[in-house]
Design a protein around this motif. Structure first.
Motif, mmCIF file in Angstrom:
data_model
loop_
_atom_site.group_PDB
_atom_site.id
_atom_site.type_symbol
_atom_site.label_atom_id
_atom_site.label_comp_id
_atom_site.label_asym_id
_atom_site.label_seq_id
_atom_site.Cartn_x
_atom_site.Cartn_y
_atom_site.Cartn_z
ATOM 1 N N GLY A 178 0.793 -1.228 0.000
ATOM 2 C CA GLY A 178 0.000 0.000 0.000
ATOM 3 C C GLY A 178 0.821 1.271 0.000
ATOM 4 N N VAL A 179 2.029 1.220 -0.555
ATOM 5 C CA VAL A 179 2.895 2.405 -0.591
ATOM 6 C C VAL A 179 2.267 3.466 -1.500
ATOM 7 C CG1 VAL A 179 5.146 3.272 -1.342
ATOM 8 C CG2 VAL A 179 4.992 1.133 -0.049
ATOM 9 N N THR A 180 2.135 4.671 -0.967
ATOM 10 C CA THR A 180 1.498 5.756 -1.715
ATOM 11 C C THR A 180 2.499 6.707 -2.360
ATOM 12 O OG1 THR A 180 1.393 7.142 0.269
ATOM 13 C CG2 THR A 180 -0.512 5.712 -0.189
ATOM 14 N N HIS A 181 3.669 6.830 -1.754
ATOM 15 C CA HIS A 181 4.710 7.725 -2.270
ATOM 16 C C HIS A 181 6.052 7.003 -2.195
ATOM 17 C CE1 HIS A 181 1.497 10.346 -0.811
ATOM 18 N NE2 HIS A 181 1.954 11.304 -1.601
ATOM 19 N N VAL A 182 6.808 7.078 -3.273
ATOM 20 C CA VAL A 182 8.149 6.496 -3.299
ATOM 21 C C VAL A 182 9.160 7.632 -3.362
ATOM 22 C CG1 VAL A 182 9.778 5.096 -4.619
ATOM 23 C CG2 VAL A 182 7.396 4.351 -4.398
ATOM 24 N N LEU A 183 9.896 7.825 -2.264
ATOM 25 C CA LEU A 183 10.970 8.817 -2.213
ATOM 26 C C LEU A 183 12.283 8.055 -2.179
ATOM 27 C CD1 LEU A 183 9.553 11.271 0.508
ATOM 28 C CD2 LEU A 183 9.199 11.321 -1.968
ATOM 29 N N ARG A 184 13.084 8.208 -3.192
ATOM 30 C CA ARG A 184 14.339 7.445 -3.287
ATOM 31 C C ARG A 184 15.385 8.285 -4.000
ATOM 32 N NH1 ARG A 184 11.885 2.896 -7.484
ATOM 33 N NH2 ARG A 184 11.450 4.315 -9.216
ATOM 34 N N GLY A 185 16.598 7.761 -4.074
ATOM 35 C CA GLY A 185 17.707 8.493 -4.678
ATOM 36 C C GLY A 185 17.513 8.719 -6.164
ATOM 37 N N VAL A 186 18.105 9.802 -6.657
ATOM 38 C CA VAL A 186 17.936 10.183 -8.062
ATOM 39 C C VAL A 186 18.500 9.133 -9.023
ATOM 40 C CG1 VAL A 186 20.120 11.456 -8.284
ATOM 41 C CG2 VAL A 186 18.096 12.178 -9.601
ATOM 42 N N GLU A 187 19.373 8.260 -8.530
ATOM 43 C CA GLU A 187 19.928 7.225 -9.411
ATOM 44 C C GLU A 187 18.862 6.273 -9.923
ATOM 45 O OE1 GLU A 187 20.610 5.789 -5.122
ATOM 46 O OE2 GLU A 187 20.658 7.667 -6.251
ATOM 47 N N TRP A 188 17.696 6.231 -9.229
ATOM 48 C CA TRP A 188 16.596 5.353 -9.663
ATOM 49 C C TRP A 188 15.613 6.072 -10.582
ATOM 50 C CZ3 TRP A 188 17.620 0.539 -9.153
ATOM 51 C CH2 TRP A 188 18.387 0.096 -8.067
ATOM 52 N N GLN A 189 15.829 7.355 -10.827
ATOM 53 C CA GLN A 189 14.880 8.124 -11.644
ATOM 54 C C GLN A 189 14.755 7.556 -13.060
ATOM 55 O OE1 GLN A 189 15.803 12.269 -13.038
ATOM 56 N NE2 GLN A 189 14.252 12.808 -11.520
#
Length: 501
Positions: A226-237
């Protein structure tokens, strides 16, 4: 498969749906070693975002690459997060309704969803050997093309597939890329356009050993948890449009994505062990307080309203959560300024000294450091003395470990007066003179000593050398007047008297 919906429409619909509900976010490290500063920043911003909106922070361990797993790293990661004040609401040690929270314990779930992709034609079995893939890579490099899989097995007939399976040929599962989804709205960077199918071949989503790849497992887990927002490093963009294609293949509404910029050194170069600490553990062992490190990260990466002229103000975790705004995170690389870290640590040291409970803990910690450093010496580590030193030191040091360096050894080591030759008459006069000194402060002490040396016919440097010997017996340390101010009137005179007894 979802029909007639572009990725932009999906995200707009998702944004409207999620705008007024509490977020569910996750930090999903791989147990491949230590927690580095970038990982801590990702965990912190997810935690603050969830906390600021009454949401849930999930810790998930992504250990599908068993070859890189380091024994004990899961406990180390968890300990570092807890030390920093980041507590998960759901995770391996906390449990929750969406577990297991370790990917290697979810293999049956991934297998179930791989079958769904195979059934709807979004994935296929690939029998290409490692030797063939290496040849493709070498040929691409030789002809100056982008190395990528040529999707050969995508077109195998059912008969071909059955024949290879019957022969026992190993295979993996690949996902069919398309150009249907080539843009999305990044919460931090804004509109991002990238057609992954032009630059990559069909990616592996399930390896031949039965373990999923990151790209597949994280999509399945984020949806099921149920993850609503994914905040992660720019390397995954650059991988996000690939992930959105997988969401689309399942008919799932994706979460919102925000990518945190790189953390770099003050000069803009890539963060490396050679120029600065990168491990959270390094900061811990060098006397940095957790709240100081947390504030240091937020000062470098944005996400907060900056009041011009306010200066540096150390904020508690609750204050950071209250003031956090995701739209204020900078899209520019976060430049680390080591001076900021030192100032944050000094402020936290002062905060400890304003709280009696924290002060007692600080005194005990420093007493232990002194005893371990100078175990064979005659020491003064009384609570009263240690407290007075700490109060004096807050404008001079940034961490208490500095107080056990040779520069400050005189504070703790009582001088040995054996074989010390002093002018008894001169020092008896000096004791009497200092006893009458009303203000025992650095400037007044220095002026008094200068007058004393002139009145008694002794050169000032000679007097200072004799005093340093009886006060500390050490060649290093601050000036004699500063030393005497710190030791205090009573202890300074006691050390001088001890030399002439």
């Amino acid at each position: 498969m979802i029909k007639n919906l572009t990725c932009k429409m999906l995200i707009q619909r998702c944004f409207l749906r999620l705008l007024h509900i509490a977020p569910r976010v996750r930090f999903a490290p791989s147990p491949t070693g230590y927690l580095h500063l970038g990982g801590l920043r990702t965990a912190l911003y997810n935690y603050l975002f969830a906390k600021s909106r009454g949401g849930v922070f999930i810790l998930r361990i992504e250990d599908t690459d068993q070859t890189r797993k380091v024994e004990g790293s899961i406990n180390a990661l968890t300990n570092d997060l807890e030390w920093a004040g980041i507590e998960c609401d759901e995770g391996p040690s906390k449990g929750g309704n969406f577990g297991p929270y370790v990917q290697s314990e979810r293999l049956n779930i991934y297998q179930e969803y791989i079958e769904k992709l195979l059934a709807n034609g979004s994935a296929y079995k690939c029998f290409c050997t490692e030797r063939r893939l290496n040849i493709l890579r070498r040929d691409a490099i030789r002809t100056q093309r982008i190395p990528k899989y040529d999707n050969k097995c995508r077109n195998l007939t059912p008969a071909n597939i059955q024949e290879k399976i019957k022969a026992g040929t190993p295979y993996c599962i690949r996902f069919k890329l398309s150009s249907d989804c080539s843009s999305f709205e990044d919460l931090i960077f804004g509109g991002i356009a990238y057609d992954v199918s032009l630059n990559e071949g069909d990616p592996v989503v399930m390896k031949s050993d039965g373990y999923p790849t990151y790209h597949f497992a994280n999509v399945v887990d984020d949806y099921l948890m149920g993850v609503t927002h994914v905040l992660r490093g720019v390397e995954w963009q650059i991988s996000t449009t690939k992930h959105l294609l997988i969401y689309k293949a399942f008919g799932w509404t994706p979460p919102l994505f925000g990518h945190l910029p790189l953390i770099v050194n003050a000069d803009g170069t890539k963060l490396s062990k050679r120029q600065s600490d990168v491990k959270v553990e390094d900061y811990r062992t060098k006397g940095i307080y957790p709240l100081a490190l947390v504030n240091y990260i937020t000062l470098s990466g944005g996400g907060f309203e900056h009041v011009v002229g306010e200066g540096i103000r150390l904020k508690t975790m609750d204050e950071l959560a209250d003031e956090f705004h995701i739209e204020k995170i900078s899209s520019h690389p976060s430049r680390l300024n080591p001076d900021l870290l030192e100032e944050c640590n000094r402020l936290e040291l002062r905060r400890h000294l304003e709280d009696e409970k924290l002060t007692k803990s600080l005194i005990l910690n420093l007493q232990n450091l002194i005893k371990n450093k100078y175990s064979s010496e005659n020491l003064n580590v009384s609570e009263e003395h240690v407290r007075s030193v700490l109060l004096w030191a807050t404008s001079r040091i940034t961490r208490i470990e500095e107080l056990v360096t040779p520069k400050f050894a005189f504070l703790w080591i009582l001088p040995s007066n054996k074989n010390l030759e002093v002018n008894r008459n001169l020092f008896e006069k000096l004791v009497s003179d200092l006893e009458n000194l009303e203000k025992f402060e650095q400037d007044s002490i220095k002026d008094n000593l200068k007058n004393f040396s002139a009145e008694n016919g002794v050169k000032f440097p000679v007097l200072m050398k004799m005093l340093r010997s009886v006060l500390s017996g050490l060649n290093e340390g601050p000036s004699v007047s500063e030393m005497m101010q710190l030791l205090g009137k009573f202890q300074s005179l006691e050390r001088i008297k001890a030399a002439i007894r």
